[in-house]
Design a protein around this motif. Sequence first.
Motif, PDB file in Angstrom:
ATOM      1  N   TRP A 258       0.819  -1.215   0.000  1.00  0.00           N
ATOM      2  CA  TRP A 258       0.000   0.000   0.000  1.00  0.00           C
ATOM      3  C   TRP A 258       0.856   1.269   0.000  1.00  0.00           C
ATOM      4  O   TRP A 258       0.554   2.221  -0.718  1.00  0.00           O
ATOM      5  N   PHE A 259       1.920   1.274   0.780  1.00  0.00           N
ATOM      6  CA  PHE A 259       2.689   2.509   0.986  1.00  0.00           C
ATOM      7  C   PHE A 259       4.103   2.474   0.427  1.00  0.00           C
ATOM      8  O   PHE A 259       4.787   3.499   0.412  1.00  0.00           O
ATOM      9  N   GLY A 260       4.564   1.320  -0.036  1.00  0.00           N
ATOM     10  CA  GLY A 260       5.896   1.222  -0.621  1.00  0.00           C
ATOM     11  C   GLY A 260       6.961   0.862   0.405  1.00  0.00           C
ATOM     12  O   GLY A 260       6.757   0.947   1.615  1.00  0.00           O
ATOM     13  N   THR A 261       8.104   0.436  -0.114  1.00  0.00           N
ATOM     14  CA  THR A 261       9.243   0.076   0.735  1.00  0.00           C
ATOM     15  C   THR A 261      10.146   1.285   0.920  1.00  0.00           C
ATOM     16  O   THR A 261      10.235   2.144   0.034  1.00  0.00           O
ATOM     17  N   PRO A 262      10.849   1.369   2.053  1.00  0.00           N
ATOM     18  CA  PRO A 262      11.766   2.492   2.274  1.00  0.00           C
ATOM     19  C   PRO A 262      12.875   2.526   1.224  1.00  0.00           C
ATOM     20  O   PRO A 262      13.295   1.481   0.710  1.00  0.00           O
ATOM     21  N   GLU A 263      13.353   3.693   0.933  1.00  0.00           N
ATOM     22  CA  GLU A 263      14.441   3.877  -0.030  1.00  0.00           C
ATOM     23  C   GLU A 263      15.648   3.032   0.376  1.00  0.00           C
ATOM     24  O   GLU A 263      16.060   3.028   1.529  1.00  0.00           O
ATOM     25  N   LYS A 293       6.762   0.480  -5.151  1.00  0.00           N
ATOM     26  CA  LYS A 293       6.439   1.895  -5.290  1.00  0.00           C
ATOM     27  C   LYS A 293       5.124   2.005  -6.045  1.00  0.00           C
ATOM     28  O   LYS A 293       4.895   1.270  -7.006  1.00  0.00           O
ATOM     29  N   ASP A 294       4.246   2.906  -5.600  1.00  0.00           N
ATOM     30  CA  ASP A 294       2.947   3.115  -6.255  1.00  0.00           C
ATOM     31  C   ASP A 294       2.174   1.800  -6.398  1.00  0.00           C
ATOM     32  O   ASP A 294       1.576   1.512  -7.431  1.00  0.00           O
ATOM     33  N   LYS A 295       2.238   0.985  -5.343  1.00  0.00           N
ATOM     34  CA  LYS A 295       1.515  -0.291  -5.266  1.00  0.00           C
ATOM     35  C   LYS A 295       1.983  -1.313  -6.301  1.00  0.00           C
ATOM     36  O   LYS A 295       1.289  -2.313  -6.556  1.00  0.00           O
ATOM     37  N   SER A 296       3.150  -1.099  -6.895  1.00  0.00           N
ATOM     38  CA  SER A 296       3.703  -2.052  -7.858  1.00  0.00           C
ATOM     39  C   SER A 296       5.065  -2.536  -7.384  1.00  0.00           C
ATOM     40  O   SER A 296       5.892  -1.737  -6.960  1.00  0.00           O
ATOM     41  N   TRP A 297       5.303  -3.842  -7.467  1.00  0.00           N
ATOM     42  CA  TRP A 297       6.580  -4.403  -7.038  1.00  0.00           C
ATOM     43  C   TRP A 297       7.523  -4.554  -8.225  1.00  0.00           C
ATOM     44  O   TRP A 297       7.104  -4.690  -9.377  1.00  0.00           O
ATOM     45  N   LYS A 298       8.800  -4.538  -7.899  1.00  0.00           N
ATOM     46  CA  LYS A 298       9.841  -4.769  -8.898  1.00  0.00           C
ATOM     47  C   LYS A 298      10.910  -5.632  -8.257  1.00  0.00           C
ATOM     48  O   LYS A 298      11.363  -5.346  -7.137  1.00  0.00           O
ATOM     49  N   ILE A 299      11.286  -6.710  -8.922  1.00  0.00           N
ATOM     50  CA  ILE A 299      12.358  -7.557  -8.412  1.00  0.00           C
ATOM     51  C   ILE A 299      13.661  -6.765  -8.405  1.00  0.00           C
ATOM     52  O   ILE A 299      13.991  -6.082  -9.377  1.00  0.00           O
ATOM     53  N   VAL A 300      14.382  -6.824  -7.287  1.00  0.00           N
ATOM     54  CA  VAL A 300      15.688  -6.164  -7.196  1.00  0.00           C
ATOM     55  C   VAL A 300      16.648  -6.954  -8.081  1.00  0.00           C
ATOM     56  O   VAL A 300      16.893  -8.139  -7.849  1.00  0.00           O
ATOM     57  N   ASP A 301      17.189  -6.302  -9.099  1.00  0.00           N
ATOM     58  CA  ASP A 301      18.065  -7.035 -10.011  1.00  0.00           C
ATOM     59  C   ASP A 301      19.532  -6.708  -9.754  1.00  0.00           C
ATOM     60  O   ASP A 301      19.868  -5.785  -9.016  1.00  0.00           O
ATOM     61  N   GLY A 302      20.392  -7.507 -10.337  1.00  0.00           N
ATOM     62  CA  GLY A 302      21.829  -7.244 -10.284  1.00  0.00           C
ATOM     63  C   GLY A 302      22.530  -7.666  -9.010  1.00  0.00           C
ATOM     64  O   GLY A 302      23.711  -7.330  -8.819  1.00  0.00           O
ATOM     65  N   LEU A 303      21.850  -8.386  -8.114  1.00  0.00           N
ATOM     66  CA  LEU A 303      22.512  -8.832  -6.885  1.00  0.00           C
ATOM     67  C   LEU A 303      23.462  -9.993  -7.217  1.00  0.00           C
ATOM     68  O   LEU A 303      23.107 -10.909  -7.953  1.00  0.00           O
ATOM     69  N   ALA A 304      24.649  -9.934  -6.658  1.00  0.00           N
ATOM     70  CA  ALA A 304      25.615 -11.014  -6.870  1.00  0.00           C
ATOM     71  C   ALA A 304      25.117 -12.286  -6.192  1.00  0.00           C
ATOM     72  O   ALA A 304      24.631 -12.244  -5.063  1.00  0.00           O
ATOM     73  N   VAL A 305      25.244 -13.401  -6.889  1.00  0.00           N
ATOM     74  CA  VAL A 305      24.793 -14.691  -6.366  1.00  0.00           C
ATOM     75  C   VAL A 305      25.957 -15.676  -6.430  1.00  0.00           C
ATOM     76  O   VAL A 305      26.476 -15.968  -7.511  1.00  0.00           O
ATOM     77  N   SER A 306      26.360 -16.181  -5.277  1.00  0.00           N
ATOM     78  CA  SER A 306      27.453 -17.154  -5.212  1.00  0.00           C
ATOM     79  C   SER A 306      26.980 -18.526  -5.667  1.00  0.00           C
ATOM     80  O   SER A 306      25.768 -18.785  -5.773  1.00  0.00           O
ATOM     81  N   ASP A 307      27.910 -19.418  -5.940  1.00  0.00           N
ATOM     82  CA  ASP A 307      27.540 -20.791  -6.293  1.00  0.00           C
ATOM     83  C   ASP A 307      26.749 -21.445  -5.165  1.00  0.00           C
ATOM     84  O   ASP A 307      25.804 -22.203  -5.409  1.00  0.00           O
TER      85      ASP A 307
END
Length: 333
Positions: A258-263, A293-307
């Motif tokens: 409803w209100f979004g995630t903190p920056e 944001k604005d009641k829409s989600w977005k997957i956080v991209d670009g995170l490093a993923v180990s084996d």
Amino acid sequence: MSEPIRVVVTGAAGNIAYSLLFSIAKGDVFGKDQPIILLLLDITPMLTVLNGVVMELQDCALPLLKEIIATDKLDVAFQDVDVAILVGSMPRREGMERKDLLQANVTIFKSQGAALDMHAKKTVKVLVVGNPANTNCLIAAKFAPSIPKENFSCLTRLDHNRARSQVAMHCGVPATHVKNVIIWGNHSSTQYPDVHHCLVNVSGSDLPCFDAVKNDSWLKGDFITMVQQRGAAVIKARKLSSAMSAAKAICDHMRDIWFGTPEGEFISMGVYSSDNSYKVPDDLIYSFPVQIKDKSWKIVDGLAVSDFSQSKMDATAAELVEERDTALGLVGT
């Protein structure tokens, strides 16, 4: 005061709903100036209990609660709803095979998805809590084709909160000082609680979780197992499944929608996979780190993923593929 929003909660006579409804009705989720119409759905044999819940809500004398509608009818419960919190499901009983559990639940969530499609607003935000939550959510979404799949999510916030709390206790800081833990995958014992991108505020400075905890073997071993098996541990101790903590997680999840995630922060929720993010197969409800944001989600991209992480993310995805294929076979799609 704005116009009331219509919020349906299923399984409304149950354990989780009893801990949830007061928080919704008093403004903890949708805001202190947002009037609410509560629609409470349960099966016919539970209507007497549900009427007792209605009486208690009335007796709370909550200024934001404008109307309560208790029903066992899907068309009444889902009529013009803005929010649907699907808590009710068939629990796994002793001696029940997983396929039996899926069979019971695909029937429930197929009918609820169809009812949402027919009666709810097309902007409705749907949160599935009833287990197996990821696959139940996928079935509901598939049977509500006129509602965007992005409007459906399942609850992994309880696992997220559990992981956050364990790190906080280990470091001797409040849970609010821990951010950006991730729950990948299924709300099951294959889920992967990941702290490689987690930050812990210690003495005013944000430290990477591994530096703050200073115990890599715990973070890669007992910590993961503890979070994966926490629900079973609660049942063993309490003789009942998590209710208070589940209700709190539902509130956290819906409030962030409803209100979004903190920056700069992200949270975990099960959402529809459609672009092969982090090598996750398409057409699953899979828990990712998201920002809203604005009641829409977005997957956080670009995170490093180990084996190490990728192997655990793949394992929980494989379980979800198997669940999905079994469930779709049962509903004939």
